[in-house]
Design a protein around this motif. Structure first.
Motif, short mmCIF file in Angstrom:
data_model
loop_
_atom_site.label_atom_id
_atom_site.label_comp_id
_atom_site.label_asym_id
_atom_site.label_seq_id
_atom_site.Cartn_x
_atom_site.Cartn_y
_atom_site.Cartn_z
N MET A 79 14.77 -4.60 -9.68
CA MET A 79 13.63 -5.31 -8.51
C MET A 79 14.24 -5.18 -7.18
SD MET A 79 12.05 -8.53 -10.01
CE MET A 79 13.74 -9.94 -9.96
N VAL A 80 13.71 -5.62 -5.68
CA VAL A 80 13.90 -6.16 -4.82
C VAL A 80 13.25 -7.07 -4.46
CG1 VAL A 80 15.45 -3.99 -4.06
CG2 VAL A 80 12.93 -4.37 -3.35
N PHE A 81 13.31 -7.78 -3.29
CA PHE A 81 12.18 -8.50 -2.84
C PHE A 81 11.21 -8.36 -1.69
CE2 PHE A 81 13.90 -10.92 -6.11
CZ PHE A 81 13.68 -12.02 -7.30
N VAL A 82 10.16 -8.19 -1.55
CA VAL A 82 9.57 -7.90 -0.18
C VAL A 82 8.58 -8.69 0.20
CG1 VAL A 82 9.72 -5.35 -0.42
CG2 VAL A 82 7.47 -6.56 -1.06
N GLU A 83 8.61 -9.09 1.87
CA GLU A 83 7.90 -10.11 2.05
C GLU A 83 6.57 -9.34 3.61
OE1 GLU A 83 10.19 -12.91 4.16
OE2 GLU A 83 11.07 -11.26 5.78
N PRO A 84 5.29 -10.36 3.79
CA PRO A 84 4.73 -8.89 4.57
C PRO A 84 5.40 -9.29 5.64
CG PRO A 84 3.83 -11.37 4.03
CD PRO A 84 5.29 -10.65 3.45
N LEU A 85 4.84 -8.28 7.05
CA LEU A 85 5.28 -8.59 8.25
C LEU A 85 4.23 -7.95 9.03
CD1 LEU A 85 7.90 -8.20 10.05
CD2 LEU A 85 8.39 -6.12 10.32
N VAL A 86 3.29 -7.33 9.55
CA VAL A 86 2.23 -6.91 9.63
C VAL A 86 1.82 -5.84 8.82
CG1 VAL A 86 3.43 -4.87 11.28
CG2 VAL A 86 1.01 -6.48 12.13
N ALA A 87 -0.10 -6.40 9.14
CA ALA A 87 -1.31 -5.80 8.21
C ALA A 87 -0.90 -4.64 9.15
CB ALA A 87 -2.08 -6.62 7.89
N PHE A 88 -2.24 -3.66 9.02
CA PHE A 88 -2.72 -1.95 10.01
C PHE A 88 -4.02 -2.81 9.78
CE2 PHE A 88 0.50 1.48 8.69
CZ PHE A 88 1.91 0.70 9.23
N PRO A 89 -3.95 -2.65 11.75
CA PRO A 89 -5.73 -3.59 11.91
C PRO A 89 -6.74 -2.35 11.34
CG PRO A 89 -4.23 -2.45 13.65
CD PRO A 89 -3.07 -2.21 12.71
N ALA A 90 -6.12 -0.93 11.14
CA ALA A 90 -6.78 -0.27 9.91
C ALA A 90 -6.56 0.83 9.26
CB ALA A 90 -8.25 0.46 10.51
N LEU A 91 -6.98 0.69 8.27
CA LEU A 91 -6.05 1.67 6.74
C LEU A 91 -5.02 2.81 7.78
CD1 LEU A 91 -4.80 1.48 3.77
CD2 LEU A 91 -6.30 3.53 4.01
N VAL A 92 -4.06 3.56 7.39
CA VAL A 92 -3.75 4.86 8.61
C VAL A 92 -3.65 5.77 6.87
CG1 VAL A 92 -1.84 6.08 8.82
CG2 VAL A 92 -2.59 4.18 10.05
N SER A 93 -4.99 6.56 6.32
CA SER A 93 -5.17 7.69 5.24
C SER A 93 -4.72 8.27 5.30
CB SER A 93 -6.97 7.87 5.73
OG SER A 93 -6.77 8.67 6.24
N LEU A 94 -4.49 8.63 4.22
CA LEU A 94 -3.28 9.92 3.36
C LEU A 94 -4.17 11.37 4.89
CD1 LEU A 94 -2.05 11.48 1.71
CD2 LEU A 94 -3.45 11.74 -0.06
N ASP A 95 -5.47 11.01 4.59
CA ASP A 95 -6.07 12.44 5.49
C ASP A 95 -4.75 11.95 6.76
OD1 ASP A 95 -7.34 13.42 2.91
OD2 ASP A 95 -9.40 12.38 3.45
N THR A 96 -4.96 11.30 7.40
CA THR A 96 -4.39 10.66 8.50
C THR A 96 -3.26 11.07 8.45
OG1 THR A 96 -6.10 9.56 9.41
CG2 THR A 96 -4.01 9.20 10.41
#
Length: 161
Positions: free
Chosen positions: A96-113
DNA sequence: GCCAACGTTGGC
DNA sequence: GCCAACGTTGGC
């Protein structure tokens, strides 16, 4: 620095959950190819955080690797669904590794997009049947996804290390 | 080492 | 809930 995609089901652990806890062991990966990618991760690598099994599925934000591969503790935990009786402390199988949040997207970039973006159209992530929960991304893909989210390099640079 | 059966992932 | 894709298991 390298780029990655890590998948999580938001009902189980979302990007907002990562923001809430601040730092998370990325454990429970039980696929050898995905495990090998985890072992290649270095502190500072950037991970696109993908919400799978979601409505809709897509990229929710950027996380950063803040701890490199160590034995996944869940493989030793008999009470865990990720317990692996073939694994031992002396000879551990999963990482396992460890991760931390950097930035949330203002809106989801959907799979369709994503499928409409040149860099992503032919990628394993957007191709049907790819189930890897950890996969590498190209720099071009990362920046294109960031752009699709309405963010830029400056939005990352402004964040503390 | 082959491959059928089985289990899981994850979009739809 | 369905099912295609595909990784894993285990008999042989």
């Amino acid at each position: 620095m390298r780029f990655w995609v890590i998948k999580s089901e938001p009902d189980v652990f979302s990007f907002a959950d990562l923001q809430r806890v601040g730092r998370e062991p990325w454990n429970g990966v039980r696929n050898y190819q995905a495990r090998n990618f985890l072992r290649q991760m270095r502190v500072g690598d950037l991970c696109l955080f993908y919400h799978s099994n979601a409505k809709p599925p897509g990229l929710a934000g950027v996380a950063r690797v803040c701890g490199e591969a160590v034995p996944d503790d869940l493989q030793f935990d008999e009470a865990s669904a990720y317990f692996d009786p073939r694994s031992s402390r002396e000879n551990s199988r999963w990482s396992m590794v460890f991760v931390e949040p950097l930035v949330a997207f203002p809106a989801l970039v959907s799979l369709d997009t994503l499928r409409t973006l040149p860099e992503w159209a032919e990628s394993p992530l957007t191709r049907k049947g790819t189930r890897l929960s950890v996969l590498p991304a190209e720099g071009q893909q990362f920046w294109e996804a960031l752009d699709a989210a309405g963010l830029s390099l400056e939005d990352l640079n402004g964040l503390s290390a």
